[in-house]
Design a protein around this motif. Sequence first.
Motif, short mmCIF file in Angstrom:
data_model
loop_
_atom_site.label_atom_id
_atom_site.label_comp_id
_atom_site.label_asym_id
_atom_site.label_seq_id
_atom_site.Cartn_x
_atom_site.Cartn_y
_atom_site.Cartn_z
N GLY A 18 0.82 -1.22 0.00
CA GLY A 18 0.00 0.00 0.00
C GLY A 18 0.84 1.26 0.00
N LEU A 19 1.91 1.26 0.79
CA LEU A 19 2.79 2.43 0.85
C LEU A 19 3.58 2.63 -0.43
N ALA A 20 3.76 1.56 -1.20
CA ALA A 20 4.52 1.68 -2.45
C ALA A 20 3.71 2.33 -3.56
N LEU A 21 2.41 2.45 -3.38
CA LEU A 21 1.57 3.05 -4.43
C LEU A 21 1.82 4.56 -4.50
N PRO A 22 1.79 5.14 -5.69
CA PRO A 22 2.07 6.58 -5.83
C PRO A 22 0.86 7.45 -5.52
N LYS A 23 1.13 8.59 -4.92
CA LYS A 23 0.15 9.67 -4.78
C LYS A 23 -1.12 9.24 -4.04
N ILE A 24 -0.96 8.47 -2.95
CA ILE A 24 -2.12 8.15 -2.14
C ILE A 24 -2.33 9.26 -1.11
N TRP A 25 -3.52 9.30 -0.54
CA TRP A 25 -3.86 10.37 0.38
C TRP A 25 -2.95 10.35 1.61
N ALA A 26 -2.70 11.52 2.15
CA ALA A 26 -1.87 11.63 3.35
C ALA A 26 -2.49 10.86 4.52
N SER A 27 -3.82 10.91 4.65
CA SER A 27 -4.48 10.20 5.74
C SER A 27 -4.31 8.70 5.59
N THR A 65 -1.78 7.21 3.99
CA THR A 65 -0.37 6.97 4.31
C THR A 65 -0.17 6.90 5.82
N HIS A 66 -0.80 7.80 6.55
CA HIS A 66 -0.67 7.83 8.00
C HIS A 66 -1.19 6.53 8.62
N GLU A 67 -2.34 6.06 8.16
CA GLU A 67 -2.91 4.82 8.69
C GLU A 67 -2.01 3.63 8.37
N LEU A 68 -1.48 3.59 7.16
CA LEU A 68 -0.58 2.50 6.79
C LEU A 68 0.70 2.52 7.64
N ARG A 69 1.22 3.71 7.91
CA ARG A 69 2.44 3.80 8.72
C ARG A 69 2.18 3.36 10.16
N ILE A 70 1.03 3.72 10.70
CA ILE A 70 0.70 3.28 12.06
C ILE A 70 0.68 1.75 12.12
N ALA A 71 0.05 1.14 11.13
CA ALA A 71 0.00 -0.32 11.09
C ALA A 71 1.40 -0.90 10.92
N ARG A 72 2.21 -0.27 10.07
CA ARG A 72 3.56 -0.78 9.80
C ARG A 72 4.43 -0.73 11.06
N GLU A 73 4.34 0.36 11.80
CA GLU A 73 5.16 0.48 13.01
C GLU A 73 4.82 -0.63 14.00
N ARG A 74 3.54 -0.90 14.18
CA ARG A 74 3.15 -1.97 15.11
C ARG A 74 3.63 -3.33 14.61
N LEU A 75 3.46 -3.59 13.32
CA LEU A 75 3.86 -4.88 12.76
C LEU A 75 5.37 -5.08 12.86
N LEU A 76 6.14 -4.03 12.61
CA LEU A 76 7.59 -4.14 12.73
C LEU A 76 8.00 -4.49 14.16
N ARG A 77 7.33 -3.90 15.13
CA ARG A 77 7.64 -4.24 16.51
C ARG A 77 7.29 -5.70 16.80
N ASP A 78 6.14 -6.13 16.28
CA ASP A 78 5.69 -7.49 16.58
C ASP A 78 6.56 -8.56 15.94
N VAL A 79 7.22 -8.23 14.82
CA VAL A 79 8.10 -9.22 14.18
C VAL A 79 9.54 -9.07 14.67
N GLY A 80 9.77 -8.17 15.64
CA GLY A 80 11.08 -8.05 16.24
C GLY A 80 12.03 -7.09 15.57
N ARG A 81 11.55 -6.28 14.62
CA ARG A 81 12.42 -5.32 13.93
C ARG A 81 12.29 -3.96 14.65
#
Length: 493
Positions: A292-301, A303-319
């Motif tokens: 989802g984040l790799a797609l061009p020109k998506i809405w800022a909102s 992007t924000h939701e995707l980043r929130i999810a990504r941060e949690r997932l990175l923590r859960d997989v130990g990164r």
Amino acid sequence: MSKPRVSDLGMLVDLLAGVDTGRRVFGAVMHDYQRGPALKDAEVRTVEEDLGITLPDAFRVFVTTVGADGAGPYYGLLGITPTDEVHEDKPAPRPDRPFPWTKQSPYTEPCAPGGHRLDGTLVLADQGCGERSLLVVTGPAAGTVWTDHSSHEGPLVPEAADFLTWYRRWLDHAFMEWALKAMPMVVWSAALASPAGGAEIPAAVRALVRPLLAASKDAEAQLSLGYLELLDGADAAADAAFMAAADAVNLGLGLGHRVDTIEAQARLHLARACARFLRGDLDAALAEVDAGLALPKIWASTTHELRIARERLLRDVGRHEDALVELDEITAGSHFDPAPHHRLARIHLAAGDIAAAIRVLERGARYDNVLKRVSTLPERVEALFTPVIASLGAGEAADQLAAHAAQLRGGGVTKDANGRLWHNPHTSVGISGFGWHPDTGELKVYYREADTFEPVLLNDVSAEQWQQLISGEESVGQLVTQMTLDPAHAPPV
């Protein structure tokens, strides 16, 4: 839609107010789901006598049981309000004369001699942009609701067969609008807090919005339906809804008001990530978020939701290092909420990195709208630093944060490479700093350039002129006394 009952309407408004905590539904920030007090029968009779009308039964029951004004379609109900003439050079309509129309009427269609095209009506609601909803109270069409486009010399258009149908239709649309806007984040928030637990959405709301979403073929509605199925643990039904959303995107149906198919694809990746996360497949969930984040020109909102999810997932997989970088990106984009800044600062403090915590909190304090209102720099410093300092207790970290906060509030001075002493920004007049040279005593005033926000030397002014610039604030003399400087280096006062 079943025949609406007046006894249900107030309950449904309260139910909607309970879930729409962010007031996302159109007009909710204006009426705030508040209802004016219901009128007594005697009060209604007095109004009817004064206006020479009889209120339609459905409207009379509503204003005497649910409320006379407040929560309702568009920007809310206006109460029992006679219709006025939007063009000042024309006479006003009268509610006691018959409404002359039974079908759509263009603005230029003539009325009977002495009549007005808006006779026999009350104003129910302001739709915005000059449009209004009118209730017919006199004539063959009494009881019906019409849209009035007179402000733009447009037509009168039938809107609903009666008041209760009109009001209940708004409630259905409002619940649908809330579900489309809020459901993804409601489910994600619940999942991120506890993957095993569902969001606190009342069963009555779920039962109400499910058929509304299912009846729509729009991609956004199908996405929201999929999230709702996830809440109830109906994985197969959720997958089917997400597949229907994908089909809608492929057909170009888009996301309702978001017709951009790229944006639709990003939302679909977010939905699939949530499903994978709830099922414990963290790697697959992370892959969906990255797609989802790799797609061009998506809405800022989005992007924000995707980043929130990504941060949690990175923590859960130990990164954890990658998660920290992601959280810094999220925080850097959080211009309207101090909470992410607090969280990141506390993480840095837990790791013993006081300087990084100070950097994060100062960055947040520099965001003019971080408190979601107009505020001064000292107010923002207080809101950003104080909660973190209070949570630390006594110690070096608390002392360093408190000292830096005091400097930012206006009590500190820094020296640049040229020997100038700088006071901190005074943002209310767009000034990025002022200072004086310790040898010459020259006072310098620097303004922010709108595009770059870099300090730009505008002029040299006297201390008296500076005091005028900061009228209502502390004088230069007061500011100087707070600074640990040799008085000989201060400007004249």
